[in-house]
Design an enzyme around this catalytic site. Structure first.
Site, PDB file in Angstrom:
ATOM      1  N   GLU A 131      13.738 -41.973  -6.902  1.00 38.10           N
ATOM      2  CA  GLU A 131      13.405 -42.251  -5.510  1.00 38.10           C
ATOM      3  C   GLU A 131      14.672 -42.703  -4.778  1.00 38.10           C
ATOM      4  O   GLU A 131      15.400 -43.549  -5.304  1.00 38.10           O
ATOM      5  CB  GLU A 131      12.338 -43.348  -5.398  1.00 38.10           C
ATOM      6  N   GLU A 296       5.052 -53.132  -8.842  1.00 40.19           N
ATOM      7  CA  GLU A 296       5.257 -51.790  -9.419  1.00 40.19           C
ATOM      8  C   GLU A 296       3.968 -51.280 -10.054  1.00 40.19           C
ATOM      9  O   GLU A 296       3.636 -50.099  -9.934  1.00 40.19           O
ATOM     10  CB  GLU A 296       6.396 -51.792 -10.449  1.00 40.19           C
ATOM     11  N   HIS A 299       1.604 -49.927  -7.473  1.00 40.99           N
ATOM     12  CA  HIS A 299       1.985 -48.607  -6.942  1.00 40.99           C
ATOM     13  C   HIS A 299       1.247 -47.480  -7.662  1.00 40.99           C
ATOM     14  O   HIS A 299       1.162 -46.376  -7.130  1.00 40.99           O
ATOM     15  CB  HIS A 299       3.488 -48.379  -7.123  1.00 40.99           C
TER      16      HIS A 299
HETATM   17  N1  B3K Z   1       9.972 -47.675  -4.738  1.00 40.48           N
HETATM   18  C1  B3K Z   1      11.091 -48.398  -5.276  1.00 40.48           C
HETATM   19  C2  B3K Z   1      12.263 -48.449  -4.368  1.00 40.48           C
HETATM   20  C3  B3K Z   1      13.096 -47.243  -4.393  1.00 40.48           C
HETATM   21  C4  B3K Z   1      14.344 -47.437  -3.575  1.00 40.48           C
HETATM   22  C5  B3K Z   1      15.128 -46.195  -3.441  1.00 40.48           C
HETATM   23  N2  B3K Z   1      16.346 -46.438  -2.719  1.00 40.48           N
HETATM   24  C6  B3K Z   1      10.716 -49.787  -5.666  1.00 40.48           C
HETATM   25  C7  B3K Z   1       9.539 -50.359  -5.007  1.00 40.48           C
HETATM   26  O1  B3K Z   1       9.447 -50.526  -3.817  1.00 40.48           O
HETATM   27  O2  B3K Z   1       8.603 -50.645  -5.690  1.00 40.48           O
HETATM   28 ZN    ZN Z   2       7.391 -50.674  -3.740  1.00 39.93          ZN
END
Ligand code: B3K
Ligand code: ZN
Length: 856
Positions: A131, A296, A299
């Site tokens: 990401e 996390e 998510h």
């Molecule tokens: N989704 C990742 C962050 C990614 C950052 C890329 N530059 C972590 C988070 O927000 O959970």
């Molecule tokens: Zn996040």
């Protein structure tokens, strides 16, 4: 306006569906530190909604050596493939428009990848960060979040542990049954050991849980594992969300650009947010580990099962997931204390961003480098927007809407419009004005007047929506203001109400009151706004004692302190004698939670004070700000002198260390008390004693910081290093505490000397941040020293890091984002540093975008 970068901006309004979809992806990795080979077999299908064909095949790819490519088994000749720096194009006449099998082999060099995006190496271990757009550094692909595919992976390598997403098929082979965008792909290979556990889901399915770390770290995983299991249970009970694979893995890596990453079934974490023992991690570290593990994990549903259509929709997953992790942490700890901590963060980072040159809406409309938009606005303000929505519709409707969201959009890549529509349908209401929160940048400012006549209180609110870069003439937003009415004896004179503002000027009447009440406005910080109200310090003191809403109780004390400090800095006002007395009343009130008392006692930060002074029309003087805080703290210490020794003794937490909120709260108040005591002890005897006796990092580090602040660090700094030289996470703290606590006149020299230290491995982001950000962001008086040495030091190190790690450099440039607040001489010096960076010949687009905006 000068151009911010020569690279063209990507715009939300230009969104188009892809020309092709991807059904399945088979990847084969032959790992090698400098010549990793990746073979891909990708099944493409034409997108029947794109009737404007025939289409070329355009694939993203960066820093790849293409070895071969074929379509439906026929090799493509070199002149049939148009390669450029961003990817490749195959002309439409060679591309079967209905669908085809693409096969390719590429070579990549993980060892040389210092950007920590894509496939890279960290201490001999292979790992990935995809990401937002790192997958294109692994193979040619449609690297965009609306393209979701089923992945099968085979890893061929010497490492004992070979991991990827989904279910383990053995022999380094993995299959993930859930279609996902490429940004959720992950691979890890290395010499790792695992800390194992398991979880039984609400429907009785067994899930294996594994946390992989480097050998030697396995005894530091227990808290992360416990946090994970509690998160899994919480998501079931609070949101009805069950985990969907038989295995959930976390890997800790030392070289990582941010906190962690939610790759499907294989979360990758900065080791700082996994590893903890009482001796090496502070209470704050434990709190962050719990929160980030939860974030996390959450998510998996808000981000992975339902993802974003494009990167403009980032807040769809991030705002919601931050909101969920905040709810979880509030349930696990104290809602009041958590809310105060979250608002402190929001004001320190997001309000600062919203008030400056980097302000952007929660859903931005254009970007040059998407990695620059993982901001406090997208994350924290994004979470506040969800919180307001919940306040407006109520807890039951909120749950109903979330149930509908999961049911309607599971497996899809969605937009903010989908999210809003779900709420509108579930709650039968029109949210078109509310949606402005996603589109308008800037922190709304609210003023209020009170008029009491007969038994009626009339409140008139005015809402101003400030101009921000590229946005003027904004419309009033929907602002829920939870309001309490306190009688003179501290009881509630009328029931609390949520007043919903939706116009520029608006009045509300509250009837049936015996006397004019004292208002408790914006309880719980029910909206991310700045509230300007005419209120005396005496009323603030009353609310600090009597408000039944703990957030506002704290807020009154903070506003009181801010007001006083501002007068001390700008008008050389003396310390108001009533303030230390009010602090004494809170500090010694055993009915109050110690963690809460510690928050009340901690004065507003130097940066918060600088912002407030700037907003009142004066250029802030960093030295005077520093001195005023010291003087006020000294006055509080003097008032409390008789109470401090007893308080300090009573707050000891005997017995083995546990990281729970209760003992942590006591340690936090005890640290605040120690800091006060040290203002009264020329030799810092108590801090020295605490440093020597501490059996946990919280107390050891707070004693060390206190000693350094009082120029008594010497022996303790060396002793701390000797004790912890082998622990990289503790040595990060050692760097930070020295540069952040060093007195202003020597801080830049301390920082410079530390860059020469043999342990200053600056390519490691944690280590770099520990020193460079520790100095520039945590020692304002040192950073803003009159001779500009702080600015030059910071500029030098941004320039050094940019070619190696653009993403972290760009983020760190935020240290200069407030340059316009200061006096002309300081402005000129900061501007010169920014210009020096902007003029670099090969500046990354990441840093160019940020520096360009800050300068404009
Ligand atoms: N989704 C990742 C962050 C990614 C950052 C890329 N530059 C972590 C988070 O927000 O959970
Ligand atoms: Zn996040």
């Amino acid at each position: 306006m000068r151009p911010t970068s020569s690279v063209p901006a990507i715009r939300l309004s230009d969104y188009k569906q892809p020309e092709f979809w991807i059904e399945t992806v088979d990847l084969h990795f032959k790992l090698h530190p400098t010549q990793t080979r990746v073979r891909s077999k990708i099944v493409f299908k034409g997108n029947t909604d794109r009737t404007d064909g025939p289409h070329d095949l355009r694939l993203h790819g960066q820093d790849l050596k293409l070895l071969s490519a074929s379509i439906n088994g026929t090799a493509l000749k070199p002149d049939e493939i148009l390669l450029d720096a961003e990817g490749l194009t195959i002309p439409a006449d060679l591309v079967p428009q209905g669908g085809f099998l693409w096969e390719a082999e590429v070579e990549t060099n993980p060892q040389a990848n210092t950007s920590l995006n894509g496939l890279y190496m960290s201490n001999g271990m292979y790992c990935t960060q995809c990401e937002a757009e790192g997958f294109r550094k692994i193979t040619y692909y449609l690297d965009r979040p609306d393209v979701m595919a089923v992945f099968t992976v085979a890893i061929d390598g010497d490492a004992p542990v070979l991991l990827s997403n989904g279910n383990n098929l053995g022999d380094g082979k993995w299959h993930d049954p859930w279609p996902k965008p490429a940004y959720l792909f992950a691979l890890v290979a290395g010499d790792l050991v695992s800390h194992d556990d398991h979880f039984t889901t609400m429907n009785g399915r067994e899930v294996d849980l594994q946390i992989f770390v480097r050998p030697g770290d396995e005894d530091k995983c227990a808290y992360a594992m416990d946090s994970l299991k509690r998160s899994m249970r919480w998501d079931e009970t609070e949101y009805g969300r069950e985990y969907d694979l038989n295995l959930f893995m976390i890997v800790a890596v030392d070289d990582f650009n941010m906190g962690a990453m939610e790759n499907k079934g294989l979360n990758i974490f900065n080791s700082k947010y996994v590893l903890a023992s009482p001796e090496t991690a502070t209470d704050r570290d434990y709190e962050l580990i719990e929160g980030i593990i939860a974030h996390e994990y959450f998510h998996n549903w808000t981000g992975n099962r339902i993802t974003c259509r494009d990167w403009f929709q980032l807040c769809l997953k991030e705002g919601l997931t931050v909101f969920r992790d905040q709810q979880f942490s509030g349930d696990a700890r104290s809602h009041a204390v958590n809310r105060i901590e979250n608002v402190l963060q929001l004001r320190a980072r997001q309000f600062r961003e919203d008030a400056g040159p980097l302000a952007h809406p929660v859903r931005p409309t254009e970007y040059i480098e998407i990695n620059n938009f993982y901001t406090a606005t997208v994350y924290e303000k994004g979470a506040e927007v969800i919180g307001m929505l919940r306040t407006l519709v109520g807890a039951d409707n909120y749950r109903k809407a979330l149930d509908l969201y999961f049911e309607r959009h599971d497996g899809q890549a969605c937009t903010i419009e989908d999210w809003i529509k779900t709420f509108e349908d579930a709650c039968q209401m029109d949210l078109s004005q509310f949606a402005l929160w996603y589109a308008q940048a800037g922190t709304p400012r609210i003023t209020v007047t009170e008029d009491f006549a007969g038994d009626t209180l009339t409140l008139t609110f005015t809402q101003t929506n400030p101009d921000t870069p590229g946005q003027t003439d904004k419309k009033p937003q929907v602002v829920p203001i939870r309001t309490g009415f306190l009688a003179a004896d501290g009881t509630e004179a009328a029931p609390e109400q949520t007043l919903v503002l939706n116009a520029g000027v608006q009045s509300f009447e509250i009837n049936g009151l015996l006397d004019k009440p004292t208002l408790s406005l914006l309880r719980g910080f029910s909206a991310p706004v700045v509230l300007d109200r005419q209120i005396t310090n005496a009323e603030r003191a009353f609310l600090l004692t009597h408000d039944t809403d703990p957030f506002n109780q704290w807020e009154s004390g903070r506003a009181y302190a801010l007001n006083l400090l501002q007068d001390m800095v700008v008008a050389d006002a003396p310390v108001d004698a009533a303030f230390p007395k009010a602090m004494q009343a809170v500090a010694t009130n055993d009915a109050l939670d110690p963690a809460f008392r510690a928050l009340v006692l901690s004065l507003p930060s130097e940066d918060a004070l600088a912002q407030a002074i700037f907003e009142s029309g004066t250029a802030p003087d960093p030295d005077k700000i520093y001195a005023a805080r010291q003087n006020l703290a000294k006055a509080v210490a003097t008032e409390l002198a008789g109470d401090l020794p007893d308080l300090y003794g009573a707050l000891a937490t005997p017995g083995p260390y546990t990281p729970e909120a209760d003992p942590a709260g006591k340690r936090s108040l005890r640290g605040a008390v120690l800091s006060l005591i040290s203002h009264l002890e020329p030799d810092c005897a108590s801090a020295k004693a605490q440093f020597a006796a501490a059996d946990n990092m919280t107390e050891q580090l707070s004693a060390l910081a206190t000693l350094i602040r009082h120029n008594q660090g010497g022996d303790a700094v060396q002793a701390f290093y000797n004790q912890w030289a082998a622990d990289r996470l503790v040595i990060d703290k050692w760097f930070t505490v020295q540069v952040s606590s060093a007195p202003a006149d020597s801080a830049v020299e301390v920082a410079k000397a530390l860059t020469e230290h043999k342990d200053f491995d600056w390519k490691n982001p944690n280590r770099y941040r520990s020193l460079v950000a520790g100095f520039a962001m945590m020692n304002p008086a040192g950073f803003h020293r009159k001779d500009g040495a702080g600015y030059e030091f910071f500029g030098d190190w941004l320039i050094k890091l940019d070619p190696v790690n653009p993403q972290t450099t760009a983020r760190m440039c935020g240290g200069f984002e407030t340059w316009r607040r200061y006096d002309p001489a300081r402005q000129q010096m900061m501007r010169a540093q920014l210009q020096r960076i902007a003029d670099l010949p090969n500046l990354s687009k990441d840093t160019a975008e940020i520096v360009g905006k800050i300068l404009n």
